[in-house]
Design a protein around this motif. Structure first.
Motif, PDB file in Angstrom:
ATOM      1  N   ASP A 156       0.833  -1.215   0.000  1.00 36.37           N
ATOM      2  CA  ASP A 156       0.000   0.000   0.000  1.00 36.37           C
ATOM      3  C   ASP A 156       0.861   1.255   0.000  1.00 36.37           C
ATOM      4  OD1 ASP A 156      -2.289  -1.515  -0.056  1.00 36.37           O
ATOM      5  OD2 ASP A 156      -2.658  -1.378   2.122  1.00 36.37           O
ATOM      6  N   ARG A 181       0.966   4.117  -2.886  1.00 32.58           N
ATOM      7  CA  ARG A 181       0.760   5.547  -2.628  1.00 32.58           C
ATOM      8  C   ARG A 181       1.942   6.356  -3.172  1.00 32.58           C
ATOM      9  NH1 ARG A 181      -1.258   3.587   2.283  1.00 32.58           N
ATOM     10  NH2 ARG A 181       0.701   4.021   3.395  1.00 32.58           N
ATOM     11  N   ARG A 184       1.649   6.566  -6.878  1.00 31.84           N
ATOM     12  CA  ARG A 184       0.643   7.556  -7.309  1.00 31.84           C
ATOM     13  C   ARG A 184       1.190   8.972  -7.174  1.00 31.84           C
ATOM     14  NH1 ARG A 184      -3.186   3.838  -5.028  1.00 31.84           N
ATOM     15  NH2 ARG A 184      -3.076   4.874  -3.008  1.00 31.84           N
TER      16      ARG A 184
END
Length: 105
Positions: A19, A23, A26
């Protein structure tokens, strides 16, 4: 059971790490897109500035040619003026001679 807990804990840690990487990915993707936009805007501004510079340079050349043309006209006009003054002096001398000749008669 202990092994299962360890695997579950490792899985949870790996999921958290995945995760976190997602992130970060992104965020980096967003930063890349922003940089692409900035590069595109800068490139467009540079192209516009290049054409503006080119147009100004063309205008400068035209004005330079116009100045040269006007300077040539000034020289020609000055020559014509000097010729007219010379002709006027000659005509005045002829008139003076004619007046003196008339006065003698």
């Amino acid at each position: 059971q202990n092994e299962s807990n360890t695997h579950s804990k490792t899985l949870a840690e790996n999921q958290e790490e995945i995760d976190l990487v997602k992130r970060q990915f992104r965020v980096i993707t967003q930063q890349i897109n922003q940089l692409k936009d900035e590069i595109s805007k800068t490139d467009n501004a540079l192209i516009n500035e290049h054409f503006h510079h080119h147009n100004i340079n063309n205008e400068r050349v035209m004005l330079k040619n116009e100045i040269a043309k006007l300077q040539s006209q000034i020289v020609l006009t000055e020559q014509n003026l000097m010729n007219d003054e010379t002709e006027t002096k000659k005509l005045c001398q002829i008139i003076d001679k004619a007046d003196k000749e008339r006065d003698r008669q």
